[in-house]
Design a protein around this motif. Structure first.
Motif, PDB file in Angstrom:
ATOM      1  N   GLY A  25       0.793  -1.224   0.000  1.00 24.38           N
ATOM      2  CA  GLY A  25       0.000   0.000   0.000  1.00 24.38           C
ATOM      3  C   GLY A  25       0.825   1.273   0.000  1.00 24.38           C
ATOM      4  O   GLY A  25       1.999   1.290  -0.380  1.00 24.38           O
ATOM      5  N   SER A  26       0.191   2.343   0.455  1.00 26.47           N
ATOM      6  CA  SER A  26       0.813   3.666   0.400  1.00 26.47           C
ATOM      7  C   SER A  26       2.005   3.807   1.337  1.00 26.47           C
ATOM      8  O   SER A  26       2.950   4.532   1.034  1.00 26.47           O
ATOM      9  CB  SER A  26      -0.220   4.747   0.707  1.00 26.47           C
ATOM     10  OG  SER A  26      -1.221   4.726  -0.287  1.00 26.47           O
ATOM     11  N   THR A  38      -0.413   9.098   4.888  1.00 23.79           N
ATOM     12  CA  THR A  38      -1.503   8.149   4.737  1.00 23.79           C
ATOM     13  C   THR A  38      -2.072   7.924   6.131  1.00 23.79           C
ATOM     14  O   THR A  38      -1.352   8.033   7.121  1.00 23.79           O
ATOM     15  CB  THR A  38      -1.023   6.824   4.103  1.00 23.79           C
ATOM     16  OG1 THR A  38      -2.137   5.942   3.965  1.00 23.79           O
ATOM     17  CG2 THR A  38       0.070   6.154   4.893  1.00 23.79           C
ATOM     18  N   ASP A  42      -1.410  -0.934   5.288  1.00 20.82           N
ATOM     19  CA  ASP A  42      -1.862  -2.134   4.587  1.00 20.82           C
ATOM     20  C   ASP A  42      -0.832  -3.235   4.767  1.00 20.82           C
ATOM     21  O   ASP A  42       0.353  -3.025   4.469  1.00 20.82           O
ATOM     22  CB  ASP A  42      -2.030  -1.855   3.087  1.00 20.82           C
ATOM     23  CG  ASP A  42      -3.026  -0.743   2.811  1.00 20.82           C
ATOM     24  OD1 ASP A  42      -4.161  -0.846   3.320  1.00 20.82           O
ATOM     25  OD2 ASP A  42      -2.677   0.216   2.109  1.00 20.82           O
ATOM     26  N   LYS A 132       0.046  -1.103  -7.221  1.00 22.66           N
ATOM     27  CA  LYS A 132      -0.605   0.202  -7.411  1.00 22.66           C
ATOM     28  C   LYS A 132      -1.334   0.256  -8.757  1.00 22.66           C
ATOM     29  O   LYS A 132      -2.459   0.750  -8.837  1.00 22.66           O
ATOM     30  CB  LYS A 132       0.424   1.332  -7.320  1.00 22.66           C
ATOM     31  CG  LYS A 132       0.983   1.544  -5.930  1.00 22.66           C
ATOM     32  CD  LYS A 132      -0.075   2.114  -5.034  1.00 22.66           C
ATOM     33  CE  LYS A 132       0.465   2.478  -3.669  1.00 22.66           C
ATOM     34  NZ  LYS A 132      -0.543   3.225  -2.883  1.00 22.66           N
ATOM     35  N   TRP A 135      -4.526  -1.658  -8.574  1.00 22.69           N
ATOM     36  CA  TRP A 135      -5.583  -0.892  -7.894  1.00 22.69           C
ATOM     37  C   TRP A 135      -6.218   0.115  -8.848  1.00 22.69           C
ATOM     38  O   TRP A 135      -7.432   0.313  -8.837  1.00 22.69           O
ATOM     39  CB  TRP A 135      -5.043  -0.176  -6.659  1.00 22.69           C
ATOM     40  CG  TRP A 135      -5.066  -1.027  -5.439  1.00 22.69           C
ATOM     41  CD1 TRP A 135      -3.999  -1.594  -4.809  1.00 22.69           C
ATOM     42  CD2 TRP A 135      -6.215  -1.427  -4.690  1.00 22.69           C
ATOM     43  NE1 TRP A 135      -4.416  -2.331  -3.725  1.00 22.69           N
ATOM     44  CE2 TRP A 135      -5.775  -2.237  -3.630  1.00 22.69           C
ATOM     45  CE3 TRP A 135      -7.575  -1.180  -4.821  1.00 22.69           C
ATOM     46  CZ2 TRP A 135      -6.652  -2.796  -2.706  1.00 22.69           C
ATOM     47  CZ3 TRP A 135      -8.445  -1.742  -3.895  1.00 22.69           C
ATOM     48  CH2 TRP A 135      -7.972  -2.544  -2.854  1.00 22.69           C
ATOM     49  N   VAL A 136      -5.382   0.760  -9.678  1.00 22.07           N
ATOM     50  CA  VAL A 136      -5.921   1.702 -10.660  1.00 22.07           C
ATOM     51  C   VAL A 136      -6.856   0.965 -11.608  1.00 22.07           C
ATOM     52  O   VAL A 136      -7.973   1.426 -11.894  1.00 22.07           O
ATOM     53  CB  VAL A 136      -4.787   2.410 -11.447  1.00 22.07           C
ATOM     54  CG1 VAL A 136      -5.355   3.244 -12.590  1.00 22.07           C
ATOM     55  CG2 VAL A 136      -3.947   3.280 -10.520  1.00 22.07           C
ATOM     56  N   GLN A 138      -8.571  -1.616 -11.087  1.00 20.20           N
ATOM     57  CA  GLN A 138      -9.801  -2.017 -10.393  1.00 20.20           C
ATOM     58  C   GLN A 138     -10.685  -0.823 -10.028  1.00 20.20           C
ATOM     59  O   GLN A 138     -11.682  -0.987  -9.345  1.00 20.20           O
ATOM     60  CB  GLN A 138      -9.451  -2.798  -9.124  1.00 20.20           C
ATOM     61  CG  GLN A 138      -8.804  -4.132  -9.389  1.00 20.20           C
ATOM     62  CD  GLN A 138      -8.396  -4.818  -8.103  1.00 20.20           C
ATOM     63  OE1 GLN A 138      -9.103  -4.744  -7.100  1.00 20.20           O
ATOM     64  NE2 GLN A 138      -7.245  -5.474  -8.108  1.00 20.20           N
ATOM     65  N   GLY A 140      -9.364   2.217  -8.675  1.00 23.46           N
ATOM     66  CA  GLY A 140      -8.774   3.068  -7.649  1.00 23.46           C
ATOM     67  C   GLY A 140      -8.436   4.449  -8.180  1.00 23.46           C
ATOM     68  O   GLY A 140      -8.528   4.717  -9.371  1.00 23.46           O
ATOM     69  N   SER A 141      -8.036   5.311  -7.290  1.00 20.15           N
ATOM     70  CA  SER A 141      -7.756   6.696  -7.651  1.00 20.15           C
ATOM     71  C   SER A 141      -6.477   6.828  -8.470  1.00 20.15           C
ATOM     72  O   SER A 141      -5.601   5.958  -8.450  1.00 20.15           O
ATOM     73  CB  SER A 141      -7.626   7.541  -6.382  1.00 20.15           C
ATOM     74  OG  SER A 141      -6.398   7.272  -5.744  1.00 20.15           O
ATOM     75  N   GLN A 144      -2.937   6.418  -6.966  1.00 19.76           N
ATOM     76  CA  GLN A 144      -2.218   5.148  -7.031  1.00 19.76           C
ATOM     77  C   GLN A 144      -1.244   5.148  -8.209  1.00 19.76           C
ATOM     78  O   GLN A 144      -0.130   4.637  -8.109  1.00 19.76           O
ATOM     79  CB  GLN A 144      -3.191   3.976  -7.180  1.00 19.76           C
ATOM     80  CG  GLN A 144      -4.309   3.937  -6.161  1.00 19.76           C
ATOM     81  CD  GLN A 144      -3.819   3.727  -4.740  1.00 19.76           C
ATOM     82  OE1 GLN A 144      -2.834   3.048  -4.502  1.00 19.76           O
ATOM     83  NE2 GLN A 144      -4.509   4.309  -3.791  1.00 19.76           N
TER      84      GLN A 144
END
Length: 188
Positions: A25-26, A38, A42, A132, A135-136, A138, A140-141, A144
């Protein structure tokens, strides 16, 4: 408690319970790329099925909010659950390692990094980038995507581009990798 202290405490609890883990994670991308704030941590875990009670017992309910029912469901479904450090309010997303080839490979490559003088297992830079980008993909922002780009920039020549490009192809992330790739980076 600072994020570093919470992370050291969580990983100590997991190690004492003999639950394999890695930080992702971040927080991980900040360690491997450009630091950013953050408000949660995670951690991916890979317990054996018989370790579910030890995973639950690792978090003292006097110090941590934990829902044993949610933990059991997460272990069964290979999903995630949260624990919250009651004194500090820090939330930790505990993610069960997925049973897919890249997730198994990513977990096998984890490596220790020093956090406040303590060795803690982290995913590698290439896997942080892939995670990351995943996540994008899927939904995500775009933050990421920026995180992935800073890891790529900071790590530079230390990146194993053969590995990165292989798994980007396998995971359908090549287009996103191309968005963050510096024009001078190697290609296969």
């Amino acid at each position: 408690m600072t994020p570093d202290q919470v992370l050291r405490e969580v990983t100590r609890l997991l190690e004492n319970a003999e639950i394999p883990y890695m930080v992702t994670g971040s927080f991980a991308s900040s360690m491997l790329g450009m630091p950013r704030s953050t408000r949660d941590l995670d951690v991916v875990v890979a317990p054996e099925s018989h370790q579910t009670p030890a995973l639950i017992a690792a978090f003292d309910p006097e110090a941590w909010y934990i829902d044993p029912f949610v933990v059991r469901e997460a272990v069964e479904r290979k999903s995630m659950f949260n624990v919250v450090h009651l004194d500090s309010g820090w939330k930790v997303d505990v993610i069960l390692r997925k049973d897919r080839p890249w997730s198994r490979e990513e977990f096998s490559r984890r490596t220790p990094l020093l956090v406040g003088g303590t060795e803690i297992m982290f995913l590698r830079a290439e896997d942080s980038i892939l995670s990351k980008l995943d996540w994008v993909r899927q939904g995500g922002s775009l933050r990421q995507l920026e995180d992935a780009g800073t890891v790529l920039d900071v790590q530079g020549d230390a990146i194993d581009f053969v590995y990165l490009e292989h798994w980007a192809r396998e995971l359908g992330l090549t287009d996103l990798l191309d968005k963050i790739r510096p024009t001078s980076s190697p290609t296969t």
